[in-house]
Design an enzyme around this catalytic site. Sequence first.
Site, PDB file in Angstrom:
ATOM      1  CG  ASN A  68      -2.293  -0.713   0.926  1.00  0.00           C
ATOM      2  OD1 ASN A  68      -2.804  -0.856  -0.162  1.00  0.00           O
ATOM      3  ND2 ASN A  68      -2.376  -1.853   1.719  1.00  0.00           N
TER       4      ASN A  68
ATOM      5  CB  CYS B 264      -6.697  -5.545  -1.955  1.00  0.00           C
ATOM      6  SG  CYS B 264      -7.090  -4.551  -0.475  1.00  0.00           S
ATOM      7  CG  HIS B 265      -6.993  -9.026   2.298  1.00  0.00           C
ATOM      8  ND1 HIS B 265      -6.098  -9.582   2.756  1.00  0.00           N
ATOM      9  CD2 HIS B 265      -7.433  -8.456   3.131  1.00  0.00           C
ATOM     10  CE1 HIS B 265      -6.175  -8.410   4.464  1.00  0.00           C
ATOM     11  NE2 HIS B 265      -6.597  -7.953   3.876  1.00  0.00           N
TER      12      HIS B 265
ATOM     13  CG  HIS C  39      -8.345   0.476   0.710  1.00  0.00           C
ATOM     14  ND1 HIS C  39      -7.224   0.896   1.721  1.00  0.00           N
ATOM     15  CD2 HIS C  39      -7.622  -0.998   0.356  1.00  0.00           C
ATOM     16  CE1 HIS C  39      -6.514  -0.137   2.031  1.00  0.00           C
ATOM     17  NE2 HIS C  39      -6.679  -1.713   1.366  1.00  0.00           N
TER      18      HIS C  39
ATOM     19  NE  ARG D  80     -22.073   6.055  14.467  1.00  0.00           N
ATOM     20  CZ  ARG D  80     -22.100   7.144  12.866  1.00  0.00           C
ATOM     21  NH1 ARG D  80     -21.416   8.159  12.573  1.00  0.00           N
ATOM     22  NH2 ARG D  80     -22.131   6.063  11.699  1.00  0.00           N
TER      23      ARG D  80
END
Lengths: 442, 447
Positions: free
Chosen positions: A147, A168-169, A198, A271
């Site tokens: 990344n 990427c996973h 992403h 949250r």
Amino acid sequence: MTKITLIGAGSTVFTRNLCSDILLAPALQGSTITLMDIDPGRLRNSRDLVQNIVDSRGLDAKVEVTTDRREAIRGADYLVTTFQQGGLDAYSFDIEIPKRYGVEQCVGDTVGPGGVFRALRTIPVLLELCDEVDELAPDALLLNYVNPMAANCWAVDRATGRPHVGLCHSVQGTSEMLASWVGAPYEEVNFLCVGINHQAFFLKFRRGRDDLYPEIREAIKSDEVRGQEPVRVELMEHFGYFVTESSGHASEYAPYFRKSAHMVEDELVPRFRNEDDHWFDFGRTGGYLRHCQEVLDETSGDGSANGIPAERTHEYGSYIIEAMETNEPIKVNGNVPNRGLIRSLPENCCVEVPCLIDANGVQPTSLDHYPTQLVALNRTNINVQELTVEAALTGNTEAVHHAVMLDPLTAAVCTLPEVRAMVDEMLDIQEQWLPQFRKVGV
Amino acid sequence: LAVRGEERVLKVAFIGAGSVVFTKNLLTDILSFSELHGTTIALHDIDPERLETAGMMARWTSEQLGADAKVEEHLDRRGALEGAEFVVNMVQIGMHEATLLDFEIPKKYGLKQTIADSMGIGGIFRGLRTIPFVLDLAGEMRELCPKAHLLNYTNPMGILMEALYTASPETKSVGLCHSVPYTAREIASYIGVEHEELLYECAGINHIAWMTSLEVEGEDAYPRLFAAMEDPDVYAKDKVRFELMRRFGYFVTESSEHNAEYVPYFLKDDGLIELYDVPVDEYVRRSEENLLQYAETRRKLLAGEDFSLGRSVEYGSLIMHSLVTGETRAIYGNVENTGLVTNLPEGCCVEVPILVDDTGLRPCHVGDLPPQCAATCAPHTAVQNLTVRAALEGRRDHVYHAAMLDRHGPSVLSLDEIAEMVDELIEAHGEAMPEGVRTSGAGAGRV
């Protein structure tokens, strides 16, 4: 015999999992796996783990280690990059300096000042490596896991044109989570996910031919689901589609969630209700950095303590190599140059789209329609990537300033003079990893 | 999706099902997949006898394969389309009689053709009489089965696909042809390897797609193909395509008889025709054989005789199976060029690899073709575009433009001769021509 080389193989857990995956693919069980890292200690740990997998499964695969990158690359068929240039020392600067200017990054590895500087450190290494690949393994496919994916891959394409795919996973992980929310067996769901790494969106999510979005909309009414993914659920409610990567990541790609320390600590963190999902510390600033520091402590000791995975993970790497070796076609969501694939995003930027993989390699597919609000959201991040690549390839420090000025989160909290001061401070303190900005003859 | 009892039933509509042998082959492919057993096969043809023959063939095929297909015959096309998930188009508009006009009128002017179904004057006129049909079909699909995939097998592929995605962009359409896998098999036989051993990359336009890469066991197989060409027996099987490979560096799809009329080098005088064994009027003979074959097939069905059943190389059933089961496959198909082949015009119809699974069909980006290969395709994409415009905009002048910009025709004829030939063909095809083409006045260049 297939030679698969891992550059940055000291990433112990990743190396163990990827090698285990490779060695679970029948067509790859006689491969030569070459592990390369600049840290001999970590490299030894990785070798022990991988050799242990080979031995315990009784395979013919050969495991080689070297700290000499050229030797690792020579004759490779596949090159997997997993290194982290500057390590956690540099990463700490990426988080801590911006925090003093009010930029509260949770992960800081994609866009934002952290993502920009991670790219600036990584790109020179990747380009050096591509030069060596041209010389020593010209037909090798580069599988990049480092990344920030989009800026790194864009720079490789712009500077070298070398065939590569960024992996990427986040698509697999997000789709598995969505399937679990609606109680659909993962083998039965299918999806269309496109965008940028992403920040790719599930345009379709179905079981057989049934649209599962109505069920997702139902599922996100539950407190448990909202507490697991507060940011991504909110983004879906307002933008219409579910996004990849975690809520920790997603919170820093847009200006809505973390404009001050108070907003993070008192509004965002509460949250997050899933106590088991703490790798980014419930959205706190620097959450992922602290996680990395803890993991480093855990894995720097005796590597044999780590178990051997019994099944293949969802990482695409081994499946791609297997499909290219066997010519059995598969689909993966890969990061590739945008050659008219998503026509509403800039030509040649790095997009994450479904790719056909077979013996002919990585063949990206094109998309006929991408919703305008998603284009616009991606564009805010692509702006930062584009200027980062410009800076990395030209050595123009002004482009670094422009990149950070256009970062959506930074722009929401900093004045222009603040950005300038912050970037100057980061350029100065990270100078050892930024050869592209060194003045010739000074 | 149609529902039978508790289960969901796949419905496939065959439009032009009276092409009985092709129907049998596709059905064998489809019903060989156990996941596609129980499919509703809705056959449509405008010829009642051919429709009846197709129905007999479909039932026989399903029974042989134990596939429990539900076979329906529809003289009314709407009944066949209603609720279908796949619509397979394999019509031939005008049948044998129209084909004869496409050959005989140009021949009077001295223009010889071999197949006349895709490029050149024959392709233009087959396109003009088929475009109105495919647009009607797409219109009914929008109404009766808007989510269905249209798998078009009818030629001229490039012209019909461009008409479809231009006039009915909401229809999920793909053009299918066996010329890529057949060509790969032919190449494998020329170099003496099993076809499974040959890896290839291919792109271009339908019938003129180029094998940009050939590999056997990781090695470039082109040197072997160039060597095979030196064997007189191998060379004799494919003279035109070997000559094109010798000069352009790559092997092209389809066949030597087709390619002879796609370029100006092989068919413009009798010396060349003899030198390269170009089978003039080949498709007329095939078309006559098709009529005999149809009659024989019907006789055998009525007599209760058997047929051979084997999987074909056609992609249709693979697409259906992948969409139903999610199995990932790579096929070749004809779609709109949305930046897929970067040195062919945007919007033309290109033949490229397509990823298929249960999310649909996703064409792959190819990039640049070798420039000389793109240059052999590009003139035909212009002819196709002009033909589509002629039909969609009712512009008779674009029919002349198309014919004048073909590669083979002008190697034999003058501009005046081409214009006169076009007028005569429009007149002869009469009602089959699109409205504006038929009614607007003669004369090239006029609007």
